[in-house]
Design a protein around this motif. Structure first.
Motif: not given
Length: 165
Positions: A54, A96, A158-164
């Motif tokens: 990442t 994040d 924005r949406l954090n991919r790890a925590t949604n």
């Protein structure tokens, strides 16, 4: 109890690697101790394979964006990130992690240097919107307020991919 050899090895790992840290100018001993504890703790700066991938993707995207701007608009004053490309992955990681710890809103202000890269890669301002700011036929009324293209900010959710979150 650590041997002298173990102490030297720990300090070499902390201070003789690729990351430098300057905090001794801070007058409060408690703040220096806090930083020292987090920096000198063995294994504190370790990334798993996915985190490394990442980080690399973010760094490549940041560097690629800078290279594109330099080639496409070589005569424009861009205030690029030259020498500080790691700012982009660092900011994204901070956002994040903040989200993981419950932070719901972040407001950023920054100097000119790197602002276009931050707008594109951290704030996710559309590239089309960003690049039209380099069009000399564009009038200020077409693109919000601000005296130069670098002063035009944005708001983004924005949406954090790890925590949604």
């Amino acid at each position: 109890v650590l041997t002298l050899r173990e102490i030297i090895k720990r300090l070499e790992n902390a201070y003789c690697g690729h990351i430098g840290l300057d905090y001794m100018f801070i007058p409060e001993k408690s703040k220096c101790d806090w930083i020292r504890k987090r920096f000198e703790t063995p294994g504190i700066i370790s990334l798993d394979v996915e985190d490394k991938k990442t980080l690399l993707r973010r760094l490549i995207r940041s560097q690629g964006f800078e290279a594109f701007l330099a080639k496409k608009w070589s005569s424009e004053k861009r205030f690029g990130l030259e020498g500080c490309e790691v700012l982009i992955p660092a900011m994204k990681t901070i956002i994040d992690k903040s989200s993981e710890f419950g932070v719901e809103s972040i407001i950023m202000g920054m100097p000119h240097r790197g602002r276009l890269n931050v707008l594109a890669n951290v704030c996710r301002k559309s590239l089309e919107q960003l690049f039209t700011q380099f069009d000399s036929t564009l009038e200020a009324s077409d693109e919000g307020s601000g005296d130069v293209k670098y002063h035009l900010g944005m708001s983004h959710e924005r949406l954090n991919r790890a925590t949604n979150k």
